[in-house]
Design an enzyme around this catalytic site. Structure first.
Site, short mmCIF file in Angstrom:
data_model
loop_
_atom_site.label_atom_id
_atom_site.label_comp_id
_atom_site.label_asym_id
_atom_site.label_seq_id
_atom_site.Cartn_x
_atom_site.Cartn_y
_atom_site.Cartn_z
N ALA A 10 0.85 -1.19 0.00
CA ALA A 10 0.00 0.00 0.00
C ALA A 10 0.88 1.24 0.00
CB ALA A 10 -0.91 -0.02 1.23
N MET A 11 0.26 2.39 -0.18
CA MET A 11 0.98 3.66 -0.14
C MET A 11 1.74 3.76 1.18
SD MET A 11 0.13 5.49 -2.92
CE MET A 11 0.45 7.16 -2.46
N SER A 13 4.47 2.20 2.12
CA SER A 13 5.08 0.97 2.64
C SER A 13 6.57 0.84 2.32
CB SER A 13 4.32 -0.27 2.12
OG SER A 13 4.42 -0.34 0.71
N LYS A 15 8.08 1.10 -0.79
CA LYS A 15 8.39 0.41 -2.04
C LYS A 15 9.53 1.09 -2.80
CE LYS A 15 4.22 0.96 -3.43
NZ LYS A 15 3.80 1.72 -2.24
N SER A 16 9.43 2.40 -2.99
CA SER A 16 10.49 3.10 -3.73
C SER A 16 11.81 3.08 -2.97
CB SER A 16 10.07 4.55 -4.01
OG SER A 16 8.98 4.57 -4.90
N GLU A 85 7.12 1.79 -9.52
CA GLU A 85 5.77 2.15 -9.94
C GLU A 85 5.29 1.25 -11.09
OE1 GLU A 85 4.04 4.06 -8.10
OE2 GLU A 85 5.50 5.27 -7.04
N ALA A 86 5.58 -0.03 -10.95
CA ALA A 86 5.31 -1.00 -12.02
C ALA A 86 3.83 -1.16 -12.33
CB ALA A 86 5.91 -2.36 -11.65
N CYS A 142 -2.20 0.46 9.20
CA CYS A 142 -3.30 1.42 9.29
C CYS A 142 -3.16 2.18 10.61
CB CYS A 142 -4.62 0.64 9.25
SG CYS A 142 -6.11 1.63 9.40
N CYS A 144 -5.17 2.27 12.90
CA CYS A 144 -5.73 1.45 13.98
C CYS A 144 -4.75 0.37 14.44
CB CYS A 144 -7.04 0.82 13.54
SG CYS A 144 -6.85 -0.58 12.39
#
Length: 191
Positions: A10-11, A13, A15-16, A85-86, A142, A144
């Site tokens: 998810a955003m 996380s 990745k980049s 950004e695959a 999240c 939460c």
């Protein structure tokens, strides 16, 4: 034997950041890396991959019309391909990356989102889920405390948006990673 990898999350996380750290690790061992990104992602500059923690590198930009295998042949020989950004690559371009793995015996590591703000696959991500030899979820949480799996699109007031085009580039001002339960709760609260 080389593999096609899809590392998704998810955003927010990392990745980049992980893509750039992976590039550094290969290069530290004296290996050459072809770093690529789709032209769709131009929020940090057309040819820049930038992580939220400040890491950045230049990458070759690939447009939807370009054949990645042909671009690879023009770029030269590399030990590994890393794609950020695959999710924005076309399914045909994912097939071309798969062909590079098979024909050239070169590992291809793809980093990106699995799904959009409506929890639907991006076409490139769906094809990666179908073709990748290795699938790895990069986890984030999240608010939460549960595992975040949804890229919730938000407006300026922080309300969850459920309509719009699949692609809207943005960072923390436009997206929040949420668990599915919190995402559904925020949608219900909006009424």
């Amino acid at each position: 034997m080389a593999k096609l990898y899809f590392k998704y999350g998810a955003m927010g996380s990392s990745k980049s950041a992980q893509a750039l750290i992976t590039q550094f690790n290969y290069e530290e061992l004296g290996m050459t890396v072809w770093l690529i990104k789709p032209s769709t992602d131009d929020r940090d500059g057309a040819d820049i991959i930038r992580s939220r923690i400040g890491l950045q590198r230049r990458a070759q930009v690939i447009t939807p019309e370009q054949d990645i295998a042909q671009e690879y042949a023009k770029a030269g020989e590399f030990d590994v391909i890393i794609a950020d950004e695959a999710q924005f690559f076309t399914p045909e371009q994912i097939d071309q990356l798969r062909a590079l793995v098979d024909r050239n015996n070169i590992p291809v590591l793809c980093f990106g989102l699995r799904t959009d703000f409506q929890t639907h696959f991006f076409p490139g991500s769906q094809r990666l889920m179908e073709l990748a030899d290795s699938l790895t979820e990069i986890k984030t949480v999240c608010a939460c405390g549960s595992k975040a799996t949804v890229n919730a699109r938000i407006d300026g007031a922080g309300n969850v948006i459920t309509e719009g085009s699949q692609i809207l580039l943005g960072g923390n001002d436009s997206y929040v990673a949420m668990c599915h339960r919190c995402w559904k709760k925020k949608i219900a609260e909006r009424g």
